[in-house]
Design a protein around this motif. Structure first.
Motif: not given
Length: 249
Positions: A10-31
């Motif tokens: 699941d490692v690859g999928s976990i990384r993909e979910v993490a990046l997509a989730s972080l971008a959705a939650s913090y894209g407005h505030a974090v580079d």
């Protein structure tokens, strides 16, 4: 939707979910570059494999139509009470508002309760409004707020806590550093280290001025922190990985 324990596949999928989730939650505030760097720091293949294999880690994933769409990671830290710390709880943006986050949290809480924890904690940056609302909706109390440094930028972080076990007795220790300074160690504010927890040390008895960290392994304060909030005791090599600064969505 099925819940199961994470595996090395699941490692690859976990990384993909993490990046997509972080971008959705913090894209407005974090580079975006910082977000990508954070995922690389926290979710290298070797690190995830190690976490999944660790018997002290609770690492469930949610699977929809054969794909991992969410995951949570938590572990137990023995302070002056036994605490379950939620490192991550991430749901892919395409699958939010479907009950997956609540189901994952319930799974984590059940497993941590079986491990006889006194309370469960999760940390969320204030900029993640959905994350803070999630913990409040799930019955967690706001127990503190602090400023954290991420890649040279300062952010407000909130700590949420739910007490689920017996009441623990939280204590403070007063120590003298090698330089003769007095520090006040809060044993109810700890982070897991490779050899023993790191506890927050304050320069004053009211816990208003933070001094740094106190190493629970060698009981020293010669502790270094880098720009990604990784912590290392320079005397005994006790280490904590770079801080994962969001535990919801």
């Amino acid at each position: 939707m099925d819940l199961r324990e994470a595996t090395a596949d699941d490692v690859g999928s976990i990384r993909e979910v993490a990046l997509a989730s972080l971008a959705a939650s913090y894209g407005h505030a974090v580079d975006e570059t910082l977000l990508s760097e954070a995922v690389e720091n926290w979710y290298g293949a070797d690190d995830v494999d190690e976490d999944i294999a660790d018997p002290d880690t609770v690492f469930p994933v949610a699977v929809v139509a054969g794909e991992v769409v969410a995951f949570a990671e938590s572990y137990v830290v023995d302070r002056r009470e036994r605490v379950g710390e939620i490192d991550w709880l991430h749901v892919h943006p395409d699958h939010r508002e479907s009950g997956i986050g609540s189901a994952l949290l319930e799974r984590v809480e059940d497993e941590l309760r079986d491990r006889d924890v006194d309370s469960i904690e999760g940390k969320v940056l204030v900029d993640n409004e959905a994350g803070t609302a999630f913990y409040e909706r799930e019955g967690y109390d706001l127990s503190g707020e602090r400023v954290v440094d991420i890649g040279g930028e300062e952010f407000q972080e909130r700590l949420y806590r739910k007490r689920i076990g017996r009441d623990g007795t939280l204590r403070e220790g007063i120590y003298e550093t090698a330089d003769g300074e007095t520090v006040y160690v809060a044993f109810d504010e700890g982070e897991r280290g490779s050899k023993a927890p790191f506890y927050v040390a304050y320069a004053d008895a009211d816990h208003e001025s933070r001094y740094g960290y106190f190493c629970g392994n060698c009981e020293g304060t010669n502790v270094a922190i880098d720009t990604m909030d990784a912590v290392e005791c320079l005397d005994c090599e006790n280490r904590r990985k770079a801080a994962r600064w969001d535990a919801a969505y």
